[in-house]
Write a protein that holds these residues in place. Structure first.
Motif, PDB file in Angstrom:
ATOM      1  N   ILE A 158     -21.569  23.137  58.003  1.00  0.00           N
ATOM      2  CA  ILE A 158     -21.390  23.786  59.375  1.00  0.00           C
ATOM      3  C   ILE A 158     -19.996  24.027  59.776  1.00  0.00           C
ATOM      4  CG2 ILE A 158     -21.572  21.794  60.716  1.00  0.00           C
ATOM      5  CD1 ILE A 158     -23.809  23.145  62.704  1.00  0.00           C
ATOM      6  N   GLY A 159     -19.762  24.912  60.592  1.00  0.00           N
ATOM      7  CA  GLY A 159     -18.386  25.351  61.312  1.00  0.00           C
ATOM      8  C   GLY A 159     -17.627  25.805  60.063  1.00  0.00           C
ATOM      9  N   GLY A 160     -16.373  25.209  59.863  1.00  0.00           N
ATOM     10  CA  GLY A 160     -15.517  25.674  58.416  1.00  0.00           C
ATOM     11  C   GLY A 160     -16.315  25.490  57.230  1.00  0.00           C
ATOM     12  N   SER A 161     -17.251  24.539  57.150  1.00  0.00           N
ATOM     13  CA  SER A 161     -17.852  24.369  55.935  1.00  0.00           C
ATOM     14  C   SER A 161     -18.888  25.314  55.808  1.00  0.00           C
ATOM     15  CB  SER A 161     -18.258  22.940  56.066  1.00  0.00           C
ATOM     16  OG  SER A 161     -17.112  22.111  56.178  1.00  0.00           O
ATOM     17  N   SER A 211     -19.022  19.272  53.402  1.00  0.00           N
ATOM     18  CA  SER A 211     -18.433  18.742  54.588  1.00  0.00           C
ATOM     19  C   SER A 211     -17.368  18.154  54.402  1.00  0.00           C
ATOM     20  CB  SER A 211     -19.717  17.811  55.331  1.00  0.00           C
ATOM     21  OG  SER A 211     -19.006  17.005  56.296  1.00  0.00           O
ATOM     22  N   LYS A 212     -16.050  18.337  55.321  1.00  0.00           N
ATOM     23  CA  LYS A 212     -14.957  17.718  54.891  1.00  0.00           C
ATOM     24  C   LYS A 212     -15.195  16.349  55.297  1.00  0.00           C
ATOM     25  CE  LYS A 212     -10.119  17.731  56.803  1.00  0.00           C
ATOM     26  NZ  LYS A 212      -9.156  18.533  57.842  1.00  0.00           N
ATOM     27  N   THR A 213     -15.873  15.972  56.239  1.00  0.00           N
ATOM     28  CA  THR A 213     -15.901  14.460  56.646  1.00  0.00           C
ATOM     29  C   THR A 213     -17.065  13.754  56.191  1.00  0.00           C
ATOM     30  OG1 THR A 213     -17.220  15.180  58.800  1.00  0.00           O
ATOM     31  CG2 THR A 213     -14.705  14.839  59.027  1.00  0.00           C
ATOM     32  N   THR A 216     -20.988  14.801  59.437  1.00  0.00           N
ATOM     33  CA  THR A 216     -21.401  15.617  60.479  1.00  0.00           C
ATOM     34  C   THR A 216     -22.759  15.621  60.585  1.00  0.00           C
ATOM     35  OG1 THR A 216     -19.720  17.086  60.131  1.00  0.00           O
ATOM     36  CG2 THR A 216     -21.258  18.072  61.493  1.00  0.00           C
ATOM     37  N   GLY A 273     -10.557  22.349  58.550  1.00  0.00           N
ATOM     38  CA  GLY A 273     -12.257  22.979  58.193  1.00  0.00           C
ATOM     39  C   GLY A 273     -12.181  24.544  58.599  1.00  0.00           C
ATOM     40  N   ARG A 274     -11.436  25.216  59.308  1.00  0.00           N
ATOM     41  CA  ARG A 274     -11.631  26.505  59.824  1.00  0.00           C
ATOM     42  C   ARG A 274     -10.724  27.560  58.750  1.00  0.00           C
ATOM     43  NH1 ARG A 274     -10.126  23.866  63.836  1.00  0.00           N
ATOM     44  NH2 ARG A 274      -8.034  24.036  64.648  1.00  0.00           N
ATOM     45  N   GLN A 355     -14.487  31.306  65.313  1.00  0.00           N
ATOM     46  CA  GLN A 355     -14.056  29.618  64.772  1.00  0.00           C
ATOM     47  C   GLN A 355     -12.705  29.579  64.619  1.00  0.00           C
ATOM     48  OE1 GLN A 355     -14.994  27.419  61.200  1.00  0.00           O
ATOM     49  NE2 GLN A 355     -14.811  25.496  62.307  1.00  0.00           N
ATOM     50  N   GLU A 359     -11.248  28.084  67.883  1.00  0.00           N
ATOM     51  CA  GLU A 359     -11.336  26.473  67.842  1.00  0.00           C
ATOM     52  C   GLU A 359      -9.931  26.284  67.608  1.00  0.00           C
ATOM     53  OE1 GLU A 359     -12.782  24.136  64.404  1.00  0.00           O
ATOM     54  OE2 GLU A 359     -14.496  23.837  65.757  1.00  0.00           O
ATOM     55  N   GLN A 503      -8.986  19.941  67.300  1.00  0.00           N
ATOM     56  CA  GLN A 503     -10.227  20.462  67.874  1.00  0.00           C
ATOM     57  C   GLN A 503     -11.075  19.329  68.514  1.00  0.00           C
ATOM     58  OE1 GLN A 503      -9.955  21.107  64.147  1.00  0.00           O
ATOM     59  NE2 GLN A 503     -10.519  19.056  64.120  1.00  0.00           N
ATOM     60  N   VAL A 506     -14.349  19.334  70.860  1.00  0.00           N
ATOM     61  CA  VAL A 506     -15.888  19.135  70.257  1.00  0.00           C
ATOM     62  C   VAL A 506     -16.280  17.992  70.097  1.00  0.00           C
ATOM     63  CG1 VAL A 506     -15.387  21.412  68.769  1.00  0.00           C
ATOM     64  CG2 VAL A 506     -15.096  19.290  67.911  1.00  0.00           C
ATOM     65  N   LYS A 510     -20.336  16.021  71.070  1.00  0.00           N
ATOM     66  CA  LYS A 510     -21.132  15.399  69.709  1.00  0.00           C
ATOM     67  C   LYS A 510     -21.454  13.842  70.280  1.00  0.00           C
ATOM     68  CE  LYS A 510     -18.285  17.577  66.069  1.00  0.00           C
ATOM     69  NZ  LYS A 510     -17.494  17.127  65.048  1.00  0.00           N
TER      70      LYS A 510
HETATM   71  O1  F6P Z   1     -17.222  20.349  65.268  1.00  0.00           O
HETATM   72  C1  F6P Z   1     -16.078  21.041  64.619  1.00  0.00           C
HETATM   73  C2  F6P Z   1     -15.723  20.700  63.313  1.00  0.00           C
HETATM   74  O2  F6P Z   1     -15.033  19.511  63.237  1.00  0.00           O
HETATM   75  C3  F6P Z   1     -15.308  21.848  62.865  1.00  0.00           C
HETATM   76  O3  F6P Z   1     -13.784  21.667  62.980  1.00  0.00           O
HETATM   77  C4  F6P Z   1     -15.467  21.898  61.188  1.00  0.00           C
HETATM   78  O4  F6P Z   1     -15.239  22.897  60.573  1.00  0.00           O
HETATM   79  C5  F6P Z   1     -17.005  21.673  61.253  1.00  0.00           C
HETATM   80  O5  F6P Z   1     -17.158  20.779  62.385  1.00  0.00           O
HETATM   81  C6  F6P Z   1     -17.610  21.007  60.256  1.00  0.00           C
HETATM   82  O6  F6P Z   1     -16.985  19.601  59.998  1.00  0.00           O
HETATM   83  P1  F6P Z   1     -17.263  18.890  58.530  1.00  0.00           P
HETATM   84  O7  F6P Z   1     -16.686  19.719  57.385  1.00  0.00           O
HETATM   85  O8  F6P Z   1     -16.290  17.590  58.475  1.00  0.00           O
HETATM   86  O9  F6P Z   1     -18.745  18.682  58.187  1.00  0.00           O
END
Ligand code: F6P
Length: 548
Positions: A158-161, A211-213, A216, A273-274, A355, A359, A503, A506, A510
């Motif tokens: 989602i988002g940048g991913s 997902s970077k993290t 999410t 991410g973006r 985004q 963002e 960012q 956001v 959450k």
């Molecule tokens: O909620 C915003 C955000 O952190 C964005 O900046 C990011 O692109 C997106 O969520 C997805 O995050 P992730 O790649 O860690 O799942």
């Protein structure tokens, strides 16, 4: 250039004050007059770089405006901040991170450091692994659990991913492997997953969990559903190994999910991410268009990086575009920017830019944490031309709001329907012309307009546009276009003295959602401690939700 700390606040700085005074003199200038008094205007207010041509002549500016805007950029330290970014300095100050998406497309021989380490070899190592994997999937060497070759690729993120991969896939469809299906699941709404998979065979489906993290909520929920879909469909837990790969910075989270480290493609905390569609987050893009086309896209990005870093500010596409946004946003009070790509394949480009822009630059405090006394990032929106012409362009032409628009077009079609491409481009040029020059009551009368209709038909004109023209929507052109906007956003952020790379806004929503989930699902009536509206909504939902 003065050091940041000794620089006056933005709105009391000499360059800002000079622009304010200048604005008072030119705010009523009409594009019609500006063009009439300068026959060369359409040729001179242009710039070129990385295969993109920018015509910014239909803006409410004079040569003096450009001079003053560039002076503002210099005064605010744009050149120094740009150098700091390319040097890997931790310009994302609130997260203490380097901002090095430019390293993702640097050639192998380049050296770009973060924390004293050249990151370029690691970038290319991942790109090479991505290329091997992509070739294996495309060539049928990578097989699913039952021995069938992969036909469907679903990116979950989602988002940048998500936005970059989906936008790039749509944009480069003509270069993609047509025998394969590519889908993108972002929304936590189970309908998104159900729709993406309803007609697919699990035995031929590969999921990329992006997902970077790797924490999410939406992505983890969809990934868990996908895991179950594969296990149920193929009646084996072991199938996960052949049907899931991950793209993340969180190796531990990926391993916990059950994806082998060999099937994880990494990136780094210095990629926002973006700003990540050209990192491993672009794996679905690479599988779709093939490694050589992906590398051409990276080359386009890099060419624009070079242009941004080396072209004089006065001829620098992203700098000019960023400064024009400041001009309308802060001096004319424009609230929004319209993005109108005259290319159906760029239909997701406005969403992608939402985004990237919002963002990045939707911030209310400066780098020192002080509330700003000026407007920051505009609202970004848009639709492809010519579709938008038949819905919302009316408001741009005759409404009461000033909406500067970026119009993007290509000289050569991707389809075989050349005549239709001429129709498309004729519309692009016509809209920019109509917005700029309008039609007066006198012209209408001369043309025989019925007097009672004349006031309603008048188009005042003086509506500004940037026109971006490229030869063809190729991978290279797409890379250059995205990098153009990345650096445009950067330029705006430097002028506004904000952190364009965090960012924090956001996070609140959450956290509240995580608190509400058990309140919706608990078997016993929860003790609700929200405001009266949220409490009542939760109660109503619990009463009506049905199911168990
Ligand atoms: O909620 C915003 C955000 O952190 C964005 O900046 C990011 O692109 C997106 O969520 C997805 O995050 P992730 O790649 O860690 O799942």
């Amino acid at each position: 250039m003065t050091e940041r700390s000794s620089r006056p606040p933005l709105t009391s700085s000499p360059a800002w004050q000079a622009l304010q005074a200048h604005y008072e003199g030119v705010k009523d200038a009409q594009l019609k007059q500006l063009f009439a008094t300068d026959q060369e205007r359409g040729e001179t207010f242009t710039a070129e770089g990385a295969g993109l041509f920018l015509d910014y002549s239909k803006n409410r500016i004079t040569a003096e405006t450009v001079r003053l805007l560039v002076a503002l950029a210099r005064e605010r330290g744009l050149e120094e901040r740009r150098a700091a970014m390319f040097a890997g300095e931790k310009i994302n100050t609130t997260e203490r991170r380097s901002v090095l998406h430019v390293a993702l497309r640097a050639p192998r021989r380049a050296s770009i450091e973060s924390d004293g380490v050249n990151v370029v070899p690691a970038v290319h190592e991942v790109l090479d692994r991505m290329a091997d994997f992509s070739n294996n999937v495309r060539g049928g060497k990578w097989k699913g659990h039952t021995g069938k070759r992969i036909k469907n690729v679903i990116n979950i993120g989602i988002g940048g991913s998500y936005l970059g991969p989906e936008m790039a896939y749509e944009a480069l469809r003509d270069f993609s492997r047509r025998s394969m299906t590519f889908r993108f699941v972002a929304n936590v709404d189970g309908s998104a997953f159900a729709e993406a998979t309803h007609d697919l065979d699990p035995a031929r489906t590969l999921f990329i969990i992006s997902s970077k993290t790797f924490t999410t909520l939406e992505t983890m929920a969809n990934a868990a559903t996908a895991r179950q879909w594969i296990v149920d469909g193929l009646k084996s837990e072991e199938a996960v190994a052949k049907h899931f790969v991950a793209v993340s910075t969180n190796a531990e989270g990926v391993a916990k999910f059950g994806i082998h480290p060999d099937n994880m493609f990494g990136f780094w905390d210095w990629v926002g991410g973006r700003y990540s569609m050209d990192s491993a987050i672009g794996l679905s893009t690479m599988i779709a268009v093939g490694p050589p086309n992906f590398r051409k896209m990276l080359a386009g990005f890099h060419e624009m990086d070079r242009h941004f870093r080396t072209a004089p500010l006065e001829h620098n596409l992203p700098v000019l575009m960023g400064l024009l946004t400041v001009w309308y946003n802060n001096f004319f009070g424009a609230q929004t920017v319209g993005i109108m790509p005259y290319a159906d394949n760029l239909k997701r480009f406005p969403a992608y830019l939402q985004q990237l822009q919002m963002e990045s630059n939707g911030k209310h405090v400066n780098l020192e944490g002080h509330t700003v006394d000026y407007q920051t990032g505009p609202i970004v929106w848009g639709e492809p031309g010519t579709d938008g012409q038949h819905s919302f362009y009316q408001l741009i032409h005759q409404g009461t709001k000033l909406i500067p628009c970026d119009m993007i077009g290509f000289c050569q079609p991707l389809s075989a329907y050349r005549h239709q491409h001429d129709l498309l481009m004729a519309n692009l040029f016509a809209q920019a012309e109509a917005l700029a020059f309008g039609k007066s009551a006198e012209q209408l009368t001369e043309e025989g307009s019925a007097p009672f209709q004349t006031p309603f038909r008048v188009c005042e004109g003086n509506r500004p546009t940037n026109l971006i023209l490229a030869e063809k929507l190729t991978p290279q052109a797409l890379g250059a276009l995205v990098a153009l906007y990345e650096h445009d956003v950067f330029t705006q952020g430097v002028v506004w003295d904000i952190d364009s790379f965090d960012q924090w806004g956001v996070e609140l929503g959450k956290a509240l959602a995580v608190r509400i989930i058990p309140e919706l699902e608990s078997a016993s009536e929860p003790a609700l401690k929200h405001d009266s509206s949220t409490n009542a909504l939760i109660r109503r939902y619990r009463n009506l939700r049905g199911g168990s």
